[in-house]
Enzyme design. Structure first.
Site, PDB file in Angstrom:
ATOM      1  CD  GLN A 262      37.120  46.580   3.824  1.00  0.00           C
ATOM      2  OE1 GLN A 262      37.083  45.447   4.283  1.00  0.00           O
ATOM      3  NE2 GLN A 262      37.945  46.917   2.850  1.00  0.00           N
TER       4      GLN A 262
ATOM      5  NE  ARG B  27      47.951  45.315   4.052  1.00  0.00           N
ATOM      6  CZ  ARG B  27      48.326  45.715   5.241  1.00  0.00           C
ATOM      7  NH1 ARG B  27      48.057  45.002   6.301  1.00  0.00           N
ATOM      8  NH2 ARG B  27      48.957  46.841   5.387  1.00  0.00           N
ATOM      9  CB  CYS B  28      44.975  40.865  -2.633  1.00  0.00           C
ATOM     10  SG  CYS B  28      44.231  40.162  -4.085  1.00  0.00           S
TER      11      CYS B  28
ATOM     12  CD  GLU C 134      45.649  45.791  -2.807  1.00  0.00           C
ATOM     13  OE1 GLU C 134      45.469  45.642  -3.997  1.00  0.00           O
ATOM     14  OE2 GLU C 134      44.728  45.860  -1.991  1.00  0.00           O
TER      15      GLU C 134
END
Ligand code: CDP
Length: 806
Positions: free
Chosen positions: A237, A384-385, A760
């Protein structure tokens, strides 16, 4: 002829710029199976690696015997910690300032920890070799319950830290303690609690879970001995950060390392960090002189390659009898597993958890976090945060419902009473953030009107009466959640990774024919950057999005960027893209002025080119300016039309949203039905409404999974009991509820295009909506708080504990 000229609307539509539901350009290859993923890569002579892993959660490694493995046809080498020590790579630094074993060095600290790396001519031979490596273990006592980690007689997990009374984040209180982090005004907060009319206190756990992307973590490492160059293709990522980390730990010059992230099948935070597989594949390639591929399987990914959450939050709110909050006190016990490998910006050992005051105007608050070691896998990734924001949102949103219950107030009314008001922005929270913008009351009221909130509450009251009469065995829950996210790490003043400020970047090169390429420091894992980044450029410089190619993920060609996680791409890379485009437009304006024989100031921008003020027929399109940039620039100007921008954001962005979940639960079976789920998101300026909707659908599905069953669970011996998709809840289309989406638009005042992140938000806001629905359903039976995840069995158990089973 003039009648045939396109209208302004047609010219705008032709660009497919911001606000357009442009179809995802990536899907042309993805839907035809033509994506190019790491495992598609096949290099001549490529070898394959596979791990021997520990069956024990805590054990001394007495010996490792590779003799039989080396006799397996195709097996070429077995790498152990002893091998890695010869190149000083037996341990690696983590992003959180700790160190982590690459391969077991004397002991193992969690089940499925990497013990040895078998290298063979194909994956099957490597697997056969793994089965033949004989490891002698001496089991040791195990710590799984974080509340026991700091017991006086708790076993020492990290013997390498013996005698170290402080770590990367200050003093350590115990041999299994990592750090204590405190924020806020303790005295003022204690005083608020002393004066409070009403207080609540609850231990709210956010269980351990895992991002489980469709594609697991993997890489191919290829070392060229002649050139002394290492090329790594991987599911990264943040490819530039990986290049820097490899350079620092392998002591290879950074220009000799080429990191390439091809298409990635989902990341969700799982693919930010560096894992032993990457180091072992690189060492194996250096040792053998051949490319080496490492691809983990599903069980390895779920059990050993990171985790998310595992936060245990003792939460207290002080309030007046009228329901005005006056103080917040939170203590978190954070279970980081065997090594502190949390992926947070350097100065934030508990990430941005201090957003825990949420959307409410708390006059004072105090937060303390204790990080501890346990016999679980390391990680602590931002699933996702943005760095523990989802834990914070869950904490405050459950606590507000618990307070509402105690005050006998409606949870939506309590929220409306305490929201930060529009005129308070930019708002300084009690725990140190400056919220850039928001309009919470409008969003909440829109949600309540759309779902007919008052009618739902009336229906619930009727249903409760029917339950009490014995006419139904179903109970109804209405889960309200209102979240404030903090995304866009981040301003260099407070965010860095390994000392590198968390800016992001974009380089745009326009070609003579009016087409161009944009290279960006972010890296999509499925979020559609190739589509949306071109839309920003289209609007900014008036070239159709279809004429802009977007490229990410190659460290040799893309400008240095800090990558994609924590919804930082739009707030940071998105801003860099707009700023680079504006540099292009500024140069284009000079060229147009020269060609139109007017002063630059006499030109104005008009959709897809410049026109002379007051003379609308005198225009020069951006397409023509591109051509002119290569043959007739003003005297003294360099030819060409390109620009680079490195963007250091002045602040984070603060998206928000109002969600509601309506759920029925059968108390005799625990079976629940999500009757309705409505999600209103405000992410400022919307680049592509269709992609936003897709992001919200995906995030809500993850939130549904986490709240309603998904969990990495251990037994007392430290065995992972949910280590495959047989046991780890992964909702399919069958279980997934129908999502209703909506929006308001409150642009970020400091972002060049006013956009905030969105990816997110649905995970952050969704989990409390589900959990509040379950808790709301049971609340009239005398329950205050039921821990997640709320699977059928636990719902049934809750009903049993409340004495309502017949
Ligand atoms: O960092 P990441 O890409 O995961 O998250 P994001 O910045 O929230 O963006 C996710 C996707 O939604 C990207 O394709 C964005 O361009 C798009 N998006 C949008 O269209 N409008 C926004 N205001 C925010 C994101």
């Amino acid at each position: 002829m003039n009648d045939m000229a396109p209208t302004r609307e047609q010219r705008t539509a032709a660009l497919e710029g911001m606000g357009c539901k442009r179809k995802r350009v990536e899907d042309i290859r993805f839907t035809q199976g033509k994506g190019s993923y790491v495992d598609d890569l096949k290099l001549p002579g490529m070898l394959h690696g596979d791990f021997v892993r520990s069956p024990h959660a805590h054990a001394r490694v007495k010996s490792i015997n590779s003799d039989a493995a080396l006799k397996v046809p195709g097996v070429l080498a077995v790498i152990t910690a002893e091998t890695l020590k010869t190149v000083n790579l037996a341990w690696m630094p983590t992003l959180a300032g700790d160190v982590q074993m690459v391969l077991a060095d004397g002991k193992v600290l969690f089940q499925n920890q990497e013990v040895a790396f078998v290298v063979a001519t194909d994956r099957y031979a490597a697997d056969d070799g793994v089965a033949k490596v004989v490891v002698e273990y001496e089991p040791l006592p195990v710590i799984i319950d974080p509340f026991k980690a700091m017991d006086k007689d708790a076993p020492v997990l990290r013997e390498d830290l013996a005698g170290k009374t402080s770590g990367a984040h200050g003093p350590r209180k115990h041999h299994n303690h990592i750090f204590e982090w405190t924020v806020g005004d303790k005295d003022l907060t204690d005083a608020a609690f002393r004066k409070a009319d009403v207080t609540i206190k609850e231990m709210i756990s956010y269980h351990r879970t895992h991002p489980s992307p469709l594609e697991t973590c993997q890489c191919v490492c290829s070392f060229d001995k002649i050139k002394g160059e290492l090329t790594i293709w991987g599911t990264f990522q943040a490819p530039h950060v990986i290049r820097t980390v490899v350079s620092l730990i392998a002591k290879l010059p950074e220009q000799k390392i080429h990191v390439i992230s091809p298409d990635i099948g989902g990341g969700f935070g799982n693919k930010v960090g560096a894992y032993p597989g990457y180091i072992c594949a690189a060492v194996a390639s250096i040792v053998t002189g051949k490319p080496v591929k490492w691809v983990e399987d599903r069980i390895e990914n779920l059990t050993a390659t990171s985790f998310a959450r595992d936060y245990h939050m003792t939460t207290e709110i002080a309030a007046t009898n009228e329901g005005r909050v006056t103080g917040l006190r939170v203590h978190v016990l954070a279970d980081h597993g065997a090594f502190d490998a949390c992926a947070d910006p350097s100065k934030w050992p508990a990430g941005f958890f201090n957003i825990v005051t949420g959307s409410y105007d708390f006059p004072t608050a105090h937060l303390s976090v204790d990080g501890i070691y346990s016999n679980k896998a390391p990680g602590g990734v931002a699933y996702r945060c943005s760095f523990r924001v989802t834990e914070a949102a869950y904490c405050i949103e459950r606590a507000m419902d618990i307070l509402a219950q105690k005050l006998k107030m409606d949870p939506a009314e309590l929220r409306l009473k305490n929201f930060v008001r529009p005129e308070q922005f930019p708002y300084h929270s009690a725990l140190g953030w400056e919220y850039d913008s928001g309009n919470y009351h409008t969003a909440m009221r829109k949600m309540m009107e759309t779902v007919k909130y008052a009618e739902l509450r009336k229906e619930q009251a009727d249903k409760r009466a029917a339950f009490r009469r014995g006419d139904t065995r179903e109970i109804m829950g209405i889960g309200v959640s209102f979240f404030t996210e903090i995304v866009g790490a981040g301003p260099s003043k407070n965010c860095d990774i390994l000392g590198i400020a968390m800016f992001d970047s974009c380089e745009i090169r326009m070609h003579p024919t009016g087409a161009g390429i944009a290279r960006v420091g972010s890296k999509s894992q499925g979020q559609g950057h190739e589509t949306t980044w071109a839309q920003i450029i289209a609007t900014e410089i008036g070239i159709p999005a279809d004429n802009i190619m977007v490229e990410e993920g190659n460290t040799d060609t893309a400008p240095y960027g800090l990558g994609t996680y924590g919804s930082r791409s739009t707030p940071v890379a998105g801003a860099a893209i707009a700023m680079a485009a504006r540099k292009i437009r500024a140069k284009a304006q000079m060229i147009a002025a020269y060609k139109l024989e007017v002063h630059e100031d006499d030109l104005e921008w008009d959709i897809d080119g410049f026109r002379v003020k007051g003379l609308p027929e005198k225009t020069m399109s951006m397409k023509d300016i591109c051509w002119a940039a290569y043959n007739s620039v003003p005297p003294g100007m360099e030819p060409g039309l390109e620009a680079v921008s490195y963007y250091d954001p002045p602040n984070m962005t603060y998206p928000f949203g109002a969600y509601i979940c309506v759920m029925d639960i059968d108390v005799d079976t625990g079976v629940y039905k999500v009757r309705r789920f409505y999600a209103l998101d405000d992410c400022g300026t919307r680049i592509n409404p269709m992609i936003i909707e897709g992001q919200v659908h995906g995030g809500l599905t993850e939130a549904f999974a986490i709240a309603m069953g998904q969990e990495i669970r251990y037994d007392e011996g430290g065995n992972v009991v949910t280590g495959s998709f047989m046991d780890f809840f992964m909702p399919t289309a069958v279980e997934t509820p129908h999502w209703e989406t909506d929006f308001t638009v409150t642009p970020s005042p400091h972002h060049p295009i006013g956009a905030k992140g969105v990816g997110e938000s649905p995970n952050v806001g969704g989990v409390p909506a589900f959990s509040n629905a379950v808790n709301d359903a049971f609340s009239f039976l005398g329950s205050t708080h039921i821990q997640m995840p709320h699977d059928y069995w636990r719902n049934w158990k809750a009903a049993k504990n409340l004495g309502v089973l017949t």
